[in-house]
Design a protein around this motif. Structure first.
Motif, PDB file in Angstrom:
ATOM      1  N   ILE A  12       0.903  -1.169  -0.070  1.00 55.13           N
ATOM      2  CA  ILE A  12       0.149  -0.157  -0.321  1.00 55.13           C
ATOM      3  C   ILE A  12       0.971   1.325   0.612  1.00 55.13           C
ATOM      4  O   ILE A  12       0.835   2.349  -0.584  1.00 55.13           O
ATOM      5  CB  ILE A  12      -0.753  -0.424   1.435  1.00 55.13           C
ATOM      6  N   VAL A  13       1.795   1.196   0.923  1.00 55.59           N
ATOM      7  CA  VAL A  13       2.714   2.270   0.757  1.00 55.59           C
ATOM      8  C   VAL A  13       3.492   2.487  -0.553  1.00 55.59           C
ATOM      9  O   VAL A  13       4.077   3.423  -1.303  1.00 55.59           O
ATOM     10  CB  VAL A  13       3.668   2.335   1.628  1.00 55.59           C
ATOM     11  N   CYS A  14       4.288   1.380  -1.592  1.00 58.07           N
ATOM     12  CA  CYS A  14       4.347   1.766  -2.520  1.00 58.07           C
ATOM     13  C   CYS A  14       3.533   2.672  -3.364  1.00 58.07           C
ATOM     14  O   CYS A  14       3.800   2.926  -4.544  1.00 58.07           O
ATOM     15  CB  CYS A  14       5.367   0.307  -3.157  1.00 58.07           C
ATOM     16  N   PHE A  19       1.910   7.737  -6.958  1.00 59.27           N
ATOM     17  CA  PHE A  19       1.158   8.631  -7.478  1.00 59.27           C
ATOM     18  C   PHE A  19       1.987   9.936  -7.222  1.00 59.27           C
ATOM     19  O   PHE A  19       1.581  10.563  -7.444  1.00 59.27           O
ATOM     20  CB  PHE A  19       0.093   8.465  -6.259  1.00 59.27           C
ATOM     21  N   PHE A  20       2.594   9.916  -6.074  1.00 54.64           N
ATOM     22  CA  PHE A  20       3.513  11.191  -5.073  1.00 54.64           C
ATOM     23  C   PHE A  20       4.806  11.731  -6.622  1.00 54.64           C
ATOM     24  O   PHE A  20       5.151  12.576  -6.849  1.00 54.64           O
ATOM     25  CB  PHE A  20       3.562  11.240  -3.912  1.00 54.64           C
ATOM     26  N   LEU A  21       5.007   9.872  -6.787  1.00 51.99           N
ATOM     27  CA  LEU A  21       6.751  10.076  -8.254  1.00 51.99           C
ATOM     28  C   LEU A  21       6.631  11.014  -8.840  1.00 51.99           C
ATOM     29  O   LEU A  21       5.586  10.368  -9.980  1.00 51.99           O
ATOM     30  CB  LEU A  21       8.035   8.865  -7.955  1.00 51.99           C
ATOM     31  N   LYS A  22       7.444  11.380  -9.470  1.00 53.10           N
ATOM     32  CA  LYS A  22       7.335  11.741 -10.698  1.00 53.10           C
ATOM     33  C   LYS A  22       8.007  11.067 -12.105  1.00 53.10           C
ATOM     34  O   LYS A  22       8.766  10.195 -11.204  1.00 53.10           O
ATOM     35  CB  LYS A  22       8.311  13.512 -11.413  1.00 53.10           C
ATOM     36  N   ASP A  23       7.391  11.166 -13.460  1.00 46.24           N
ATOM     37  CA  ASP A  23       7.434   9.329 -14.150  1.00 46.24           C
ATOM     38  C   ASP A  23       8.499   9.987 -14.957  1.00 46.24           C
ATOM     39  O   ASP A  23       8.430  11.063 -15.790  1.00 46.24           O
ATOM     40  CB  ASP A  23       6.185   9.032 -14.755  1.00 46.24           C
ATOM     41  N   SER A  24       9.374  10.169 -15.188  1.00 43.30           N
ATOM     42  CA  SER A  24      10.909  10.470 -15.685  1.00 43.30           C
ATOM     43  C   SER A  24      10.848   9.692 -16.686  1.00 43.30           C
ATOM     44  O   SER A  24      11.834  10.901 -17.747  1.00 43.30           O
ATOM     45  CB  SER A  24      12.446   9.939 -14.558  1.00 43.30           C
ATOM     46  N   SER A  25      10.428   8.651 -16.749  1.00 41.47           N
ATOM     47  CA  SER A  25      10.428   8.268 -18.455  1.00 41.47           C
ATOM     48  C   SER A  25       9.007   9.259 -19.369  1.00 41.47           C
ATOM     49  O   SER A  25      10.080   9.267 -20.604  1.00 41.47           O
ATOM     50  CB  SER A  25       9.856   6.796 -18.676  1.00 41.47           C
ATOM     51  N   LYS A  26       8.268   9.910 -18.633  1.00 42.40           N
ATOM     52  CA  LYS A  26       7.581  10.701 -20.128  1.00 42.40           C
ATOM     53  C   LYS A  26       8.023  12.201 -20.184  1.00 42.40           C
ATOM     54  O   LYS A  26       8.008  12.536 -21.045  1.00 42.40           O
ATOM     55  CB  LYS A  26       6.220  10.986 -18.811  1.00 42.40           C
ATOM     56  N   LYS A  27       9.014  12.621 -19.243  1.00 44.42           N
ATOM     57  CA  LYS A  27       9.436  13.376 -19.786  1.00 44.42           C
ATOM     58  C   LYS A  27      10.700  13.372 -20.194  1.00 44.42           C
ATOM     59  O   LYS A  27      10.968  14.606 -21.189  1.00 44.42           O
ATOM     60  CB  LYS A  27      10.765  14.150 -18.334  1.00 44.42           C
ATOM     61  N   ILE A  28      11.813  12.310 -20.687  1.00 39.33           N
ATOM     62  CA  ILE A  28      12.588  12.053 -21.523  1.00 39.33           C
ATOM     63  C   ILE A  28      11.854  11.858 -22.877  1.00 39.33           C
ATOM     64  O   ILE A  28      11.972  12.277 -23.319  1.00 39.33           O
ATOM     65  CB  ILE A  28      13.458  10.365 -21.435  1.00 39.33           C
ATOM     66  N   GLU A  29      10.834  11.277 -22.872  1.00 39.77           N
ATOM     67  CA  GLU A  29      10.346  10.598 -23.907  1.00 39.77           C
ATOM     68  C   GLU A  29       9.634  12.469 -24.465  1.00 39.77           C
ATOM     69  O   GLU A  29       9.940  12.369 -25.402  1.00 39.77           O
ATOM     70  CB  GLU A  29       8.616   9.929 -23.726  1.00 39.77           C
ATOM     71  N   LYS A  30       9.391  12.624 -23.823  1.00 41.20           N
ATOM     72  CA  LYS A  30       8.888  14.795 -24.063  1.00 41.20           C
ATOM     73  C   LYS A  30       9.745  14.997 -24.681  1.00 41.20           C
ATOM     74  O   LYS A  30      10.176  15.559 -26.094  1.00 41.20           O
ATOM     75  CB  LYS A  30       7.871  15.159 -22.922  1.00 41.20           C
TER      76      LYS A  30
END
Length: 140
Positions: A12-14, A19-30
């Motif tokens: 549950i904690v994970c 939900f609160f961590l940014k997805d770095s793969s989407k930023k790299i893809e952009k």
């Protein structure tokens, strides 16, 4: 049972943390997409510029480049060739020989190419090439 409860709490904690961590793969893809678009635009811009330069060189017979040949020599070469062509075939439309092509023929001769090889390499006619070689062969 304690072990299963601990595993559920960790799970549950994970899920909550994800939900609160940014997805770095989407930023790299952009970033990659933006980079590819900018490269595509730059390539198209360069192609357009190159096309304009090619058209200027091919379509403008009066295109002038600073050269070691004196201006009188250049104009006299074109004028005398036009006169020779006009006398031989007065019905034909005679255009002046581009200075770049004159230099090309002279350089090919200096490199040891034969007349037939120069005819294949140059857009000029055989008569034009012969005229350039007889009248400009010694001019540098």
């Amino acid at each position: 049972m304690d072990f299963s409860i601990i595993l559920m709490i960790i799970g549950i904690v994970c899920v909550v943390v994800s939900f609160f961590l940014k997805d770095s793969s989407k930023k790299i893809e952009k970033d990659l997409e933006e980079l590819s678009i900018s490269i595509y635009q730059e390539t198209n811009s360069l192609k357009r510029r190159l096309k304009v330069v090619e058209e200027e060189l091919l379509l403008e017979p009066n295109f002038q480049v600073k050269s070691p040949l004196p201006n009188k020599t250049k104009s006299s070469i074109n004028q005398s060739f036009q006169l020779k062509q006009t006398e031989a075939a007065p019905a034909k439309n005679v255009k002046p020989i581009n200075e770049i092509l004159v230099r090309q023929v002279i350089e090919l001769k200096k490199q040891g190419y034969t007349l037939q090889e120069m005819i294949k390499m140059s857009p000029l006619s055989e008569e034009q090439i012969r005229y350039i070689l007889t009248n400009n062969g010694g001019i540098q």
